[in-house]
Design an enzyme around this catalytic site. Structure first.
Site, PDB file in Angstrom:
ATOM      1  N   ASP A   1       3.484   2.145  -5.409  1.00  0.00           N
ATOM      2  CA  ASP A   1       3.212   1.629  -4.060  1.00  0.00           C
ATOM      3  C   ASP A   1       4.226   2.201  -3.074  1.00  0.00           C
ATOM      4  O   ASP A   1       5.104   1.497  -2.585  1.00  0.00           O
ATOM      5  CB  ASP A   1       3.236   0.099  -4.087  1.00  0.00           C
ATOM      6  CG  ASP A   1       2.634  -0.508  -2.830  1.00  0.00           C
ATOM      7  OD1 ASP A   1       2.090   0.251  -1.997  1.00  0.00           O
ATOM      8  OD2 ASP A   1       2.721  -1.743  -2.674  1.00  0.00           O
TER       9      ASP A   1
ATOM     10  N   HIS B   1       0.157   0.708  -0.034  1.00  0.00           N
ATOM     11  CA  HIS B   1      -0.941  -0.212   0.285  1.00  0.00           C
ATOM     12  C   HIS B   1      -1.054  -0.471   1.789  1.00  0.00           C
ATOM     13  O   HIS B   1      -2.079  -0.937   2.256  1.00  0.00           O
ATOM     14  CB  HIS B   1      -0.856  -1.508  -0.531  1.00  0.00           C
ATOM     15  CG  HIS B   1       0.111  -2.529  -0.009  1.00  0.00           C
ATOM     16  ND1 HIS B   1       1.368  -2.709  -0.536  1.00  0.00           N
ATOM     17  CD2 HIS B   1      -0.013  -3.434   0.974  1.00  0.00           C
ATOM     18  CE1 HIS B   1       1.977  -3.681   0.111  1.00  0.00           C
ATOM     19  NE2 HIS B   1       1.174  -4.139   1.041  1.00  0.00           N
TER      20      HIS B   1
ATOM     21  N   SER C   1       5.557  -6.054   4.068  1.00  0.00           N
ATOM     22  CA  SER C   1       5.322  -4.926   3.157  1.00  0.00           C
ATOM     23  C   SER C   1       5.829  -3.612   3.700  1.00  0.00           C
ATOM     24  O   SER C   1       5.733  -3.344   4.900  1.00  0.00           O
ATOM     25  CB  SER C   1       3.833  -4.760   2.901  1.00  0.00           C
ATOM     26  OG  SER C   1       3.448  -5.651   1.913  1.00  0.00           O
ATOM     27  N   GLY C   2       6.328  -2.789   2.794  1.00  0.00           N
ATOM     28  CA  GLY C   2       6.815  -1.469   3.175  1.00  0.00           C
ATOM     29  C   GLY C   2       8.250  -1.508   3.664  1.00  0.00           C
ATOM     30  O   GLY C   2       8.934  -0.494   3.663  1.00  0.00           O
TER      31      GLY C   2
HETATM   32  N1  ARG Z   1       1.722  -7.382   0.266  1.00  0.00           N
HETATM   33  C1  ARG Z   1       2.391  -8.047   1.333  1.00  0.00           C
HETATM   34  C2  ARG Z   1       2.192  -7.271   2.642  1.00  0.00           C
HETATM   35  O1  ARG Z   1       1.271  -6.516   2.715  1.00  0.00           O
HETATM   36  C3  ARG Z   1       3.830  -8.330   1.031  1.00  0.00           C
HETATM   37  C4  ARG Z   1       3.906  -9.290  -0.027  1.00  0.00           C
HETATM   38  C5  ARG Z   1       5.270  -9.660  -0.426  1.00  0.00           C
HETATM   39  N2  ARG Z   1       5.097 -10.910  -1.056  1.00  0.00           N
HETATM   40  C6  ARG Z   1       6.041 -11.594  -1.587  1.00  0.00           C
HETATM   41  N3  ARG Z   1       5.755 -12.767  -2.085  1.00  0.00           N
HETATM   42  N4  ARG Z   1       7.251 -11.184  -1.600  1.00  0.00           N
HETATM   43  O2  ARG Z   1       2.832  -7.512   3.633  1.00  0.00           O
END
Ligand code: ARG
Length: 411
Positions: A260, A213, A356-357
């Site tokens: 993902d 993503h 993320s990642g």
């Molecule tokens: N999707 C988020 C990003 O793009 C990370 C989300 C992680 N969220 C969580 N509550 N642990 O950075």
């Protein structure tokens, strides 16, 4: 009337074609060549002879399994553990190459009885008489495999990369939860148009693992620059690393949460120096128990909707079983086999936007392994809404396949 008839014929033709294709696509009990919809028999997969146009049937024929990295090869539709009789380092070089690594470190052997039960049956040995062949071969080539008694009773383990250590990290107490230099040397900051957007993990000198993503819709190498070996976000002009290629899982869809995962290939290999180090990938069939304390890290927001951080933060989080994570009130119906949850049901500590990642890393007998890649969560650090990470043990075939394919043609 004629029009109507024509229409009917068209519908029938499309239907038959559709059904025909559908059957072709499923390839029941057979191996499907990825690019065409050709089906070949299972025994033709990993037999050393290319049957698919792109040679897919001779890829992913080797894997490392269990806690001790035992070598297994796929042959006649089954995974077989490689006996250490007749093993040599030239074969090790080939095995690592087939796993997509650029290098090979060492092989050793273990008594068969000391590995996981699942991998103890189905032994095979690799015999190669003509040493000249060794560089070019793929080790699963059937003409070199034989069912064996494995007279030594020992199996082969291999190591392709020195990974998962922190040579420059001294265990001192860190202020708050800002990471210390060298504490997470595999952490990468992915900059999109000069701004930190996501995290990533160094898995080899050329490959960075991240979330699909993060790159979906922006999978153009020139838009990205990577920073490694840092704690503070770089000010303008800081040295950035160029990306050569971006690959994300082809089943990832932005509306979904599965698959993902993505890989970025660096234009130039990294030099490891203690502040920049790779983290180990886990092996096939490795199990990380619920409650195991692992670490998350990154430059993400310190609260939901907040700004990213200037310094890399990190936190300890326990793994949560899928059973608990799928309970009503938590993420019922959302947790697939591609996901692993970590954090606290009471809330308070979590990854967040911008993380993320990045890695969910667990230490296992003094070696750090990448167990997850930060993927999603509802809000951040909320009660009953722990972080959800892409499960790396589930992604291993995909990861090694991408690295292997990308190495084809290299010498
Ligand atoms: N999707 C988020 C990003 O793009 C990370 C989300 C992680 N969220 C969580 N509550 N642990 O950075």
């Amino acid at each position: 009337m004629e029009l109507l008839f024509g229409g009917c014929v068209l519908v029938v033709v499309t239907l038959t074609l559709g059904i025909g294709l559908g059957v072709g696509l499923s390839c029941e009990g057979k191996f499907r060549c990825g690019t065409s919809s050709r089906c070949i028999s299972i025994s033709a997969q990993c037999d050393g002879i290319v049957d698919c146009e792109e040679g897919e049937d001779e890829l992913s024929c080797v894997r490392l399994s269990g806690k001790s990295s035992v070598l297994q090869v796929r042959s006649e539709g089954e995974w077989k553990t490689v006996c250490s009789d007749e093993w040599n380092s030239a074969l090790g070089v080939s095995a690592c190459k087939q796993l997509g690594y650029a290098r090979y470190v060492e092989s050793s052997s273990l008594p068969c009885s000391s590995i996981e039960q699942d991998f103890q049956n189905n032994l095979i040995s690799i015999n190669i008489n003509r040493s000249g062949l060794q560089q070019a071969i793929k080790i699963h080539n059937a003409s070199h495999l034989s069912k064996t008694q494995c007279s030594s009773g020992r199996v082969t383990t291999i190591k392709c990369l020195d990974c998962g250590t922190r040579p420059r990290f001294s265990r001192r107490i860190v202020g708050g939860n800002v990471s210390a230099s060298g504490q997470f040397p595999w952490q990468v900051s992915l900059h999109f148009q000069n701004e930190h957007l996501c995290g990533g993990s160094i898995i080899t000198s050329q490959w960075i693992l991240t979330a699909a993503h993060c790159v979906y819709g922006f999978a153009y190498p020139t838009l990205w620059a990577l920073h490694v070996g840092l704690i503070e976000q770089p000010v303008n002009g800081a040295q950035a690393l160029a990306v050569e290629k971006i690959i994300y899982h082809d089943r990832y869809r932005p509306k979904g949460l599965d698959y993902d995962i993505a890989l970025m290939k660096l234009a130039e290999p990294l030099i490891f120096n203690g502040y920049v180090e790779p983290i180990c990938l886990p092996n096939f069939g490795e199990n990380f128990e619920d409650g195991l304390i692992c670490w998350i890290s990154g430059w993400g927001a310190s609260e939901d909707g907040g700004e990213g951080s200037v310094s890399m933060h990190s936190a300890r989080v326990p793994l949560i079983s899928t059973k608990v994570c799928s309970q009503p009130g938590v993420y019922q119906g959302f947790i697939s086999s591609w996901m692993i949850c970590a954090g606290y049901l009471e809330g308070g500590t979590d990854s967040c936007q911008g993380d993320s990642g990045g890695p969910l890393a667990c230490e296992d007998m003094a070696v750090w392994k990448l167990v997850g890649a930060t993927s999603w969560g509802q809000g951040c650090a909320e009660r009953n809404k722990p972080g959800v990470y892409t499960r790396i043990t589930q992604s291993l075939y995909w990861i090694h396949l991408q690295m292997e394919v990308s190495r084809e043609g290299e010498t």
